[in-house]
Design a protein around this motif. Structure first.
Motif, PDB file in Angstrom:
ATOM      1  N   SER A 178      -3.217  -7.382  -9.057  1.00  0.00           N
ATOM      2  CA  SER A 178      -3.955  -7.217 -10.306  1.00  0.00           C
ATOM      3  C   SER A 178      -4.286  -5.741 -10.530  1.00  0.00           C
ATOM      4  CB  SER A 178      -5.246  -8.031 -10.280  1.00  0.00           C
ATOM      5  OG  SER A 178      -6.178  -7.443  -9.390  1.00  0.00           O
ATOM      6  N   TYR A 179      -4.594  -5.426 -11.782  1.00  0.00           N
ATOM      7  CA  TYR A 179      -5.014  -4.061 -12.107  1.00  0.00           C
ATOM      8  C   TYR A 179      -6.271  -3.693 -11.325  1.00  0.00           C
ATOM      9  CZ  TYR A 179      -7.003  -0.190 -14.754  1.00  0.00           C
ATOM     10  OH  TYR A 179      -7.545   1.011 -15.100  1.00  0.00           O
ATOM     11  N   GLY A 180      -7.207  -4.634 -11.245  1.00  0.00           N
ATOM     12  CA  GLY A 180      -8.465  -4.392 -10.516  1.00  0.00           C
ATOM     13  C   GLY A 180      -8.235  -4.091  -9.050  1.00  0.00           C
ATOM     14  N   THR A 181      -7.299  -4.804  -8.443  1.00  0.00           N
ATOM     15  CA  THR A 181      -6.980  -4.560  -7.032  1.00  0.00           C
ATOM     16  C   THR A 181      -6.388  -3.167  -6.853  1.00  0.00           C
ATOM     17  OG1 THR A 181      -6.633  -6.906  -6.596  1.00  0.00           O
ATOM     18  CG2 THR A 181      -5.572  -5.360  -5.077  1.00  0.00           C
ATOM     19  N   ALA A 182      -5.464  -2.798  -7.730  1.00  0.00           N
ATOM     20  CA  ALA A 182      -4.844  -1.476  -7.649  1.00  0.00           C
ATOM     21  C   ALA A 182      -5.888  -0.381  -7.878  1.00  0.00           C
ATOM     22  CB  ALA A 182      -3.712  -1.355  -8.658  1.00  0.00           C
ATOM     23  N   GLN A 183      -6.749  -0.589  -8.843  1.00  0.00           N
ATOM     24  CA  GLN A 183      -7.785   0.400  -9.143  1.00  0.00           C
ATOM     25  C   GLN A 183      -8.724   0.568  -7.944  1.00  0.00           C
ATOM     26  OE1 GLN A 183     -10.435  -0.680 -12.360  1.00  0.00           O
ATOM     27  NE2 GLN A 183     -10.334   1.397 -13.150  1.00  0.00           N
ATOM     28  N   LYS A 216      -9.349   3.930  -5.633  1.00  0.00           N
ATOM     29  CA  LYS A 216     -10.714   4.445  -5.501  1.00  0.00           C
ATOM     30  C   LYS A 216     -11.060   4.582  -4.019  1.00  0.00           C
ATOM     31  CE  LYS A 216     -15.447   3.729  -6.936  1.00  0.00           C
ATOM     32  NZ  LYS A 216     -16.378   2.941  -7.716  1.00  0.00           N
ATOM     33  N   MET A 217     -10.714   3.577  -3.228  1.00  0.00           N
ATOM     34  CA  MET A 217     -10.963   3.620  -1.792  1.00  0.00           C
ATOM     35  C   MET A 217     -10.168   4.770  -1.146  1.00  0.00           C
ATOM     36  SD  MET A 217     -10.214   0.776   1.145  1.00  0.00           S
ATOM     37  CE  MET A 217      -8.451   1.064   1.010  1.00  0.00           C
ATOM     38  N   GLU A 218      -8.922   4.923  -1.566  1.00  0.00           N
ATOM     39  CA  GLU A 218      -8.086   5.993  -1.048  1.00  0.00           C
ATOM     40  C   GLU A 218      -8.689   7.363  -1.342  1.00  0.00           C
ATOM     41  OE1 GLU A 218      -4.963   6.194   0.733  1.00  0.00           O
ATOM     42  OE2 GLU A 218      -5.711   4.215   1.244  1.00  0.00           O
ATOM     43  N   SER A 219      -9.190   7.530  -2.561  1.00  0.00           N
ATOM     44  CA  SER A 219      -9.761   8.844  -2.917  1.00  0.00           C
ATOM     45  C   SER A 219     -11.046   9.100  -2.140  1.00  0.00           C
ATOM     46  CB  SER A 219     -10.006   8.950  -4.418  1.00  0.00           C
ATOM     47  OG  SER A 219     -11.076   8.127  -4.816  1.00  0.00           O
ATOM     48  N   ASN A 220     -11.813   8.049  -1.856  1.00  0.00           N
ATOM     49  CA  ASN A 220     -13.028   8.199  -1.059  1.00  0.00           C
ATOM     50  C   ASN A 220     -12.684   8.596   0.381  1.00  0.00           C
ATOM     51  OD1 ASN A 220     -14.686   7.585  -3.189  1.00  0.00           O
ATOM     52  ND2 ASN A 220     -14.948   5.457  -2.611  1.00  0.00           N
ATOM     53  N   LEU A 221     -11.601   8.030   0.917  1.00  0.00           N
ATOM     54  CA  LEU A 221     -11.200   8.341   2.283  1.00  0.00           C
ATOM     55  C   LEU A 221     -10.676   9.766   2.405  1.00  0.00           C
ATOM     56  CD1 LEU A 221      -9.402   5.035   3.339  1.00  0.00           C
ATOM     57  CD2 LEU A 221     -11.645   5.847   4.084  1.00  0.00           C
ATOM     58  N   THR A 222      -9.945  10.228   1.399  1.00  0.00           N
ATOM     59  CA  THR A 222      -9.364  11.568   1.474  1.00  0.00           C
ATOM     60  C   THR A 222     -10.362  12.668   1.126  1.00  0.00           C
ATOM     61  OG1 THR A 222      -8.517  11.386  -0.788  1.00  0.00           O
ATOM     62  CG2 THR A 222      -7.019  10.767   1.008  1.00  0.00           C
ATOM     63  N   ALA A 279       0.831  -1.208   0.000  1.00  0.00           N
ATOM     64  CA  ALA A 279       0.000   0.000   0.000  1.00  0.00           C
ATOM     65  C   ALA A 279       0.864   1.255   0.000  1.00  0.00           C
ATOM     66  CB  ALA A 279      -0.941  -0.008   1.206  1.00  0.00           C
ATOM     67  N   LEU A 280       1.891   1.268   0.814  1.00  0.00           N
ATOM     68  CA  LEU A 280       2.791   2.426   0.861  1.00  0.00           C
ATOM     69  C   LEU A 280       3.505   2.625  -0.472  1.00  0.00           C
ATOM     70  CD1 LEU A 280       4.325   1.992   4.431  1.00  0.00           C
ATOM     71  CD2 LEU A 280       2.682   3.731   3.683  1.00  0.00           C
ATOM     72  N   ARG A 281       3.972   1.531  -1.046  1.00  0.00           N
ATOM     73  CA  ARG A 281       4.670   1.607  -2.334  1.00  0.00           C
ATOM     74  C   ARG A 281       3.728   2.105  -3.424  1.00  0.00           C
ATOM     75  NH1 ARG A 281       8.821   2.966  -5.103  1.00  0.00           N
ATOM     76  NH2 ARG A 281       9.358   1.610  -6.830  1.00  0.00           N
ATOM     77  N   MET A 282       2.479   1.641  -3.403  1.00  0.00           N
ATOM     78  CA  MET A 282       1.499   2.079  -4.411  1.00  0.00           C
ATOM     79  C   MET A 282       1.259   3.585  -4.316  1.00  0.00           C
ATOM     80  SD  MET A 282      -1.157  -1.121  -4.353  1.00  0.00           S
ATOM     81  CE  MET A 282      -2.279  -0.439  -5.564  1.00  0.00           C
ATOM     82  N   LYS A 283       1.112   4.084  -3.103  1.00  0.00           N
ATOM     83  CA  LYS A 283       0.906   5.527  -2.916  1.00  0.00           C
ATOM     84  C   LYS A 283       2.111   6.315  -3.426  1.00  0.00           C
ATOM     85  CE  LYS A 283      -1.955   4.996   1.200  1.00  0.00           C
ATOM     86  NZ  LYS A 283      -2.033   5.250   2.654  1.00  0.00           N
ATOM     87  N   GLN A 284       3.294   5.808  -3.107  1.00  0.00           N
ATOM     88  CA  GLN A 284       4.530   6.470  -3.535  1.00  0.00           C
ATOM     89  C   GLN A 284       4.614   6.510  -5.071  1.00  0.00           C
ATOM     90  OE1 GLN A 284       8.129   4.186  -2.946  1.00  0.00           O
ATOM     91  NE2 GLN A 284       9.277   6.040  -2.421  1.00  0.00           N
TER      92      GLN A 284
END
Length: 107
Positions: A90-95, A99-105, A67-72
């Motif tokens: 997978s692409y779906g997992t990353a997507q 999406k969840m991150e943007s909803n939280l922020t 998760a940290l690496r993905m954000k970076q």
């Protein structure tokens, strides 16, 4: 001249021994992507097969490091598909993660 008809059902194409092997290997922890590639079937077909055989599906979650690496990587401007490849999901997992991150922020 009669052409042989291609068998479409997984049971017909793979045979019961291969299907039993797929189930056993999945239950032992092998990833669906590995199994689907090795047996030459779509991941969706593999998932359907496991469901039809009553196999409990594992829920895969990202590790904290992933998760940290993905954000970076996203902050650096990388595309979601490239990020998924980099962290091994997978692409779906990353997507879904972004999406969840943007909803939280956005709250």
């Amino acid at each position: 001249m009669r052409l042989s008809r291609q068998r479409y059902r997984l049971v017909d194409r793979l045979g019961p021994d291969a299907l039993d092997q797929i189930v056993a290997r999945y239950e032992a922890g092998e990833p669906t992507t590995t199994l689907s590639t090795e047996f030459g079937i779509a991941k969706s077909s593999l998932l359907r097969l496991l469901k039809e055989r009553g196999v409990s599906m594992r829920q895969q979650s990202l590790t904290e490091d992933q998760a940290l690496r993905m954000k970076q990587l996203r902050r650096q401007g990388n595309a979601i598909r490239a990020i998924a490849v980099e962290v091994g999901c997978s692409y779906g997992t990353a997507q879904a993660f972004f999406k969840m991150e943007s909803n939280l922020t956005s709250r």
